[in-house]
Motif scaffolding. Sequence first.
Motif, PDB file in Angstrom:
ATOM      1  N   GLY A  68       0.868  -1.272   0.045  1.00 59.06           N
ATOM      2  CA  GLY A  68       0.036   0.115  -0.059  1.00 59.06           C
ATOM      3  C   GLY A  68       1.074   1.346   0.034  1.00 59.06           C
ATOM      4  O   GLY A  68       2.193   1.294   0.268  1.00 59.06           O
ATOM      5  N   SER A  69       0.173   2.466  -0.525  1.00 57.08           N
ATOM      6  CA  SER A  69       1.183   3.338  -0.661  1.00 57.08           C
ATOM      7  C   SER A  69       1.482   4.276   0.632  1.00 57.08           C
ATOM      8  O   SER A  69       2.127   5.285   0.890  1.00 57.08           O
ATOM      9  CB  SER A  69       0.828   4.234  -1.846  1.00 57.08           C
ATOM     10  N   LYS A  70       0.647   4.094   1.667  1.00 56.09           N
ATOM     11  CA  LYS A  70       0.684   4.878   2.842  1.00 56.09           C
ATOM     12  C   LYS A  70       2.389   4.323   3.397  1.00 56.09           C
ATOM     13  O   LYS A  70       3.118   5.312   3.835  1.00 56.09           O
ATOM     14  CB  LYS A  70      -0.195   4.305   3.947  1.00 56.09           C
ATOM     15  N   SER A  71       2.527   3.211   3.264  1.00 54.26           N
ATOM     16  CA  SER A  71       3.877   2.611   3.800  1.00 54.26           C
ATOM     17  C   SER A  71       4.808   3.365   2.884  1.00 54.26           C
ATOM     18  O   SER A  71       6.041   3.995   3.349  1.00 54.26           O
ATOM     19  CB  SER A  71       4.111   0.956   3.719  1.00 54.26           C
TER      20      SER A  71
ATOM     21  N   ASN B 296      -5.811  15.921  -4.652  1.00 55.68           N
ATOM     22  CA  ASN B 296      -5.263  16.057  -3.309  1.00 55.68           C
ATOM     23  C   ASN B 296      -6.289  15.683  -2.483  1.00 55.68           C
ATOM     24  O   ASN B 296      -7.596  15.598  -2.793  1.00 55.68           O
ATOM     25  CB  ASN B 296      -5.208  17.592  -3.181  1.00 55.68           C
ATOM     26  N   ASN B 297      -5.954  14.945  -1.496  1.00 55.44           N
ATOM     27  CA  ASN B 297      -6.768  14.694  -0.321  1.00 55.44           C
ATOM     28  C   ASN B 297      -6.201  15.696   0.668  1.00 55.44           C
ATOM     29  O   ASN B 297      -4.971  15.460   1.126  1.00 55.44           O
ATOM     30  CB  ASN B 297      -6.481  13.055   0.269  1.00 55.44           C
ATOM     31  N   PRO B 298      -7.005  16.522   1.260  1.00 59.99           N
ATOM     32  CA  PRO B 298      -8.334  16.380   1.390  1.00 59.99           C
ATOM     33  C   PRO B 298      -9.172  17.416   0.333  1.00 59.99           C
ATOM     34  O   PRO B 298     -10.452  17.486   0.479  1.00 59.99           O
ATOM     35  CB  PRO B 298      -8.773  17.124   2.748  1.00 59.99           C
TER      36      PRO B 298
ATOM     37  N   PHE C  65       5.410  12.550  -5.513  1.00 60.26           N
ATOM     38  CA  PHE C  65       4.211  12.576  -6.149  1.00 60.26           C
ATOM     39  C   PHE C  65       3.290  11.509  -5.843  1.00 60.26           C
ATOM     40  O   PHE C  65       3.388  10.347  -6.125  1.00 60.26           O
ATOM     41  CB  PHE C  65       4.431  12.810  -7.560  1.00 60.26           C
ATOM     42  N   ASP C  66       2.355  11.899  -4.901  1.00 61.91           N
ATOM     43  CA  ASP C  66       1.270  10.899  -4.352  1.00 61.91           C
ATOM     44  C   ASP C  66       0.154  10.955  -5.398  1.00 61.91           C
ATOM     45  O   ASP C  66      -0.707  11.907  -5.646  1.00 61.91           O
ATOM     46  CB  ASP C  66       0.903  11.190  -3.007  1.00 61.91           C
ATOM     47  N   ALA C  67      -0.255   9.862  -6.397  1.00 60.27           N
ATOM     48  CA  ALA C  67      -1.239   9.936  -7.186  1.00 60.27           C
ATOM     49  C   ALA C  67      -2.210   8.777  -6.864  1.00 60.27           C
ATOM     50  O   ALA C  67      -2.903   8.040  -7.730  1.00 60.27           O
ATOM     51  CB  ALA C  67      -0.797   9.728  -8.486  1.00 60.27           C
ATOM     52  N   ALA C  68      -2.455   8.664  -5.652  1.00 62.27           N
ATOM     53  CA  ALA C  68      -3.322   7.672  -5.063  1.00 62.27           C
ATOM     54  C   ALA C  68      -5.025   7.655  -5.626  1.00 62.27           C
ATOM     55  O   ALA C  68      -5.519   6.822  -5.756  1.00 62.27           O
ATOM     56  CB  ALA C  68      -3.554   7.560  -3.620  1.00 62.27           C
ATOM     57  N   TYR C  69      -5.224   8.808  -6.150  1.00 62.00           N
ATOM     58  CA  TYR C  69      -6.517   9.230  -6.772  1.00 62.00           C
ATOM     59  C   TYR C  69      -6.517   9.056  -8.005  1.00 62.00           C
ATOM     60  O   TYR C  69      -7.458   9.700  -9.055  1.00 62.00           O
ATOM     61  CB  TYR C  69      -7.153  10.320  -5.970  1.00 62.00           C
ATOM     62  N   ALA C  70      -5.360   8.898  -8.713  1.00 61.41           N
ATOM     63  CA  ALA C  70      -5.344   9.316 -10.220  1.00 61.41           C
ATOM     64  C   ALA C  70      -6.393   8.709 -11.067  1.00 61.41           C
ATOM     65  O   ALA C  70      -7.095   9.468 -11.993  1.00 61.41           O
ATOM     66  CB  ALA C  70      -4.075   8.670 -10.860  1.00 61.41           C
TER      67      ALA C  70
ATOM     68  N   ARG D 126       1.609   5.229  -6.226  1.00 61.67           N
ATOM     69  CA  ARG D 126       0.171   4.771  -6.339  1.00 61.67           C
ATOM     70  C   ARG D 126      -0.400   3.761  -5.687  1.00 61.67           C
ATOM     71  O   ARG D 126       0.263   2.751  -4.981  1.00 61.67           O
ATOM     72  CB  ARG D 126       0.229   4.201  -8.096  1.00 61.67           C
ATOM     73  N   SER D 127      -1.635   3.430  -5.795  1.00 66.07           N
ATOM     74  CA  SER D 127      -2.199   2.505  -4.903  1.00 66.07           C
ATOM     75  C   SER D 127      -3.545   1.861  -5.470  1.00 66.07           C
ATOM     76  O   SER D 127      -4.413   2.450  -6.366  1.00 66.07           O
ATOM     77  CB  SER D 127      -2.631   3.207  -3.744  1.00 66.07           C
ATOM     78  N   PHE D 128      -3.632   0.379  -5.185  1.00 67.56           N
ATOM     79  CA  PHE D 128      -5.030  -0.197  -5.466  1.00 67.56           C
ATOM     80  C   PHE D 128      -6.195   0.197  -4.607  1.00 67.56           C
ATOM     81  O   PHE D 128      -6.992  -0.179  -4.560  1.00 67.56           O
ATOM     82  CB  PHE D 128      -4.811  -1.570  -5.633  1.00 67.56           C
ATOM     83  N   SER D 129      -5.887   0.912  -3.461  1.00 66.17           N
ATOM     84  CA  SER D 129      -7.023   1.121  -2.337  1.00 66.17           C
ATOM     85  C   SER D 129      -7.987   1.791  -2.837  1.00 66.17           C
ATOM     86  O   SER D 129      -9.080   1.264  -2.924  1.00 66.17           O
ATOM     87  CB  SER D 129      -6.436   2.018  -1.220  1.00 66.17           C
ATOM     88  N   LYS D 130      -7.855   3.236  -3.364  1.00 64.48           N
ATOM     89  CA  LYS D 130      -9.036   3.882  -3.961  1.00 64.48           C
ATOM     90  C   LYS D 130      -9.337   3.534  -5.297  1.00 64.48           C
ATOM     91  O   LYS D 130     -10.507   3.628  -5.772  1.00 64.48           O
ATOM     92  CB  LYS D 130      -8.801   5.368  -3.882  1.00 64.48           C
ATOM     93  N   THR D 131      -8.484   2.978  -6.033  1.00 68.50           N
ATOM     94  CA  THR D 131      -8.795   2.561  -7.560  1.00 68.50           C
ATOM     95  C   THR D 131      -9.806   1.369  -7.374  1.00 68.50           C
ATOM     96  O   THR D 131     -10.543   1.649  -8.594  1.00 68.50           O
ATOM     97  CB  THR D 131      -7.499   2.302  -7.988  1.00 68.50           C
TER      98      THR D 131
ATOM     99  N   THR E 209      -7.087  -5.010   1.431  1.00 67.15           N
ATOM    100  CA  THR E 209      -6.686  -5.977   0.875  1.00 67.15           C
ATOM    101  C   THR E 209      -5.231  -5.622   0.804  1.00 67.15           C
ATOM    102  O   THR E 209      -4.311  -6.684   0.894  1.00 67.15           O
ATOM    103  CB  THR E 209      -7.386  -6.341  -0.461  1.00 67.15           C
ATOM    104  N   ARG E 210      -4.798  -4.554   0.625  1.00 57.56           N
ATOM    105  CA  ARG E 210      -3.412  -4.011   0.586  1.00 57.56           C
ATOM    106  C   ARG E 210      -2.758  -4.129  -0.561  1.00 57.56           C
ATOM    107  O   ARG E 210      -1.967  -5.297  -0.828  1.00 57.56           O
ATOM    108  CB  ARG E 210      -2.660  -4.304   1.942  1.00 57.56           C
ATOM    109  N   CYS E 211      -2.579  -3.353  -1.556  1.00 58.80           N
ATOM    110  CA  CYS E 211      -1.367  -3.171  -2.464  1.00 58.80           C
ATOM    111  C   CYS E 211      -1.324  -2.026  -3.164  1.00 58.80           C
ATOM    112  O   CYS E 211      -2.073  -1.160  -3.492  1.00 58.80           O
ATOM    113  CB  CYS E 211      -1.602  -4.227  -3.482  1.00 58.80           C
TER     114      CYS E 211
HETATM  115  C1  LIG Z   1      -5.600   6.546   0.807  1.00 56.15           C
HETATM  116  C2  LIG Z   1      -4.551   7.281   0.351  1.00 56.15           C
HETATM  117  C3  LIG Z   1      -3.376   6.679   0.090  1.00 56.15           C
HETATM  118  C4  LIG Z   1      -3.359   4.999  -0.086  1.00 56.15           C
HETATM  119  O1  LIG Z   1      -3.012   4.426   0.973  1.00 56.15           O
HETATM  120  P1  LIG Z   1      -2.781   2.909   1.019  1.00 56.15           P
HETATM  121  O2  LIG Z   1      -1.824   2.749   1.924  1.00 56.15           O
HETATM  122  O3  LIG Z   1      -2.415   2.485  -0.405  1.00 56.15           O
HETATM  123  O4  LIG Z   1      -4.287   2.291   1.483  1.00 56.15           O
HETATM  124  C5  LIG Z   1      -2.053   7.446  -0.005  1.00 56.15           C
HETATM  125  N1  LIG Z   1      -2.379   8.579  -0.144  1.00 56.15           N
HETATM  126  C6  LIG Z   1      -3.359   9.277  -0.046  1.00 56.15           C
HETATM  127  C7  LIG Z   1      -3.320  10.757  -0.146  1.00 56.15           C
HETATM  128  C8  LIG Z   1      -4.469   8.835   0.375  1.00 56.15           C
HETATM  129  O5  LIG Z   1      -5.634   9.334   0.473  1.00 56.15           O
END
Ligand SMILES: *Cc1c(COP(=O)(O)O)cnc(C)c1O
Length: 411
Positions: free
Chosen positions: A107-110, A186-188, A214-219, A245-250, A256-258
């Motif tokens: 996951g991309s938080k890590s 951007n989040n938020p 560059f965090d593109a979690a919401y690309a 990048r992340s599969f979380s929001k995609t 599930t974590r990836c």
């Molecule tokens: C949800 C989110 C992530 C992704 O986190 P995961 O660890 O992949 O679940 C990353 N960056 C931002 C800004 C987020 O909101």
Amino acid sequence: MATINDNYLKLPGSYLFAEIARRVAAFRKAHPEADIIRLGIGDVTQPLPMACIEAMHKAVDEMAHAETFHGYGPEQGYTFLTDAIIEHNYTQRGIQIDSDEIFVSDGSKSDCGNIQEIFGTNNKVAITDPVYPVYLDTNVMAGRTGTLKADGHFEGVTYLPCDASNNFAPELPKEHVDMIYLCCPNNPTGTTLSRQELTKWVNYARENQSVILFDAAYAAYITEDDVPRSIYEIEGAKEVAIEFRSFSKTAGFTGTRCGYTIIPKNVKGKAADGTLVEFNKLWNRRHTTKFNGTAYIVQRGAAAIYTEEGQQQVKKTIAYYMENARIIREGLQAAGITAYGGINAPYIWLKTPNDMPSWDFFDKLLADVNIVGTPGAGFGPCGEGYFRLTSFGDRENTLRAVERIKNQLHF
Ligand SMILES: *Cc1c(COP(=O)(O)O)cnc(C)c1O
């Protein structure tokens, strides 16, 4: 006696979601009959795409037989996944990424949190404000900042304010910075940077020998053509940018974590003796030392989003959330509230009426219409006077919430 990492003591308690829970619990106790709707949730709610479920079932069965069993895999990820990612998200958009420039993770938080380990502790850090708290907190933990000041800023950090006055596009810093965190969409705030805005940052990084994180979690939520899906769509970015990048929001992988990180080999930093070193090499060393790979079953599930059915299913779920976003955004406008975002991201960032402080607006929204959102001040000092609503709820509750805001919320 063993000593502690004192940098941790610089961090305030993780106050935001605990404080929200406390206020909601107190309200519920006083008004047990209230029908509370939650629009503060920063997590997906729809189930995984069926293509992922089927792929994971199949992978589970493989684990049941010695001939198809999988133990430790490559730390950087299986090629069935990395090839699919590169083809879909990069090659098809005209970007060349080599297979040793991608690192699959849990996951991309890590990754966003750990990446700072391969940078010197003396680097100057720039962070947009407001933003996802991980970038700042991990740099505080690493000792790259001073202490928290009374104005809510950490000493030694360059904050890049983003609000309505600059259309949520940060200005270049006046001083030199080495590491620049950009979160787009951007989040938020739910806002994005245009091709032109991003080009400005890539040029700054090239001139100043800085690195953009560059965090593109919401690309996957981007709908407008002028917004790059990847920073590597910008000329020269492969020399100065690392992309997360992340599969979380995609694809609903929050539980599930990836995720994955792209580090082009041309992105370099200076060693103490002045030689240039590839960040890719350092990250590979770190990843193979501290991480033993994402679960085979999960990587099979992730790869399934790149099949034809997987793509259709992912698009359908994202469209569902984005229709919620449209309903919230237009509902707020109809209620006379100024709102941003919600076009390329599942977040709507509203300006509180009459410049009400974020937490006062939180209390009013809860008391008057029984809706829970997230105070903007929780994401950084520049979030004060703003408020985040999310489109991750279900349709019915989203519609009911918007009706309440339109008809029962008065200022
Ligand atoms: C949800 C989110 C992530 C992704 O986190 P995961 O660890 O992949 O679940 C990353 N960056 C931002 C800004 C987020 O909101």
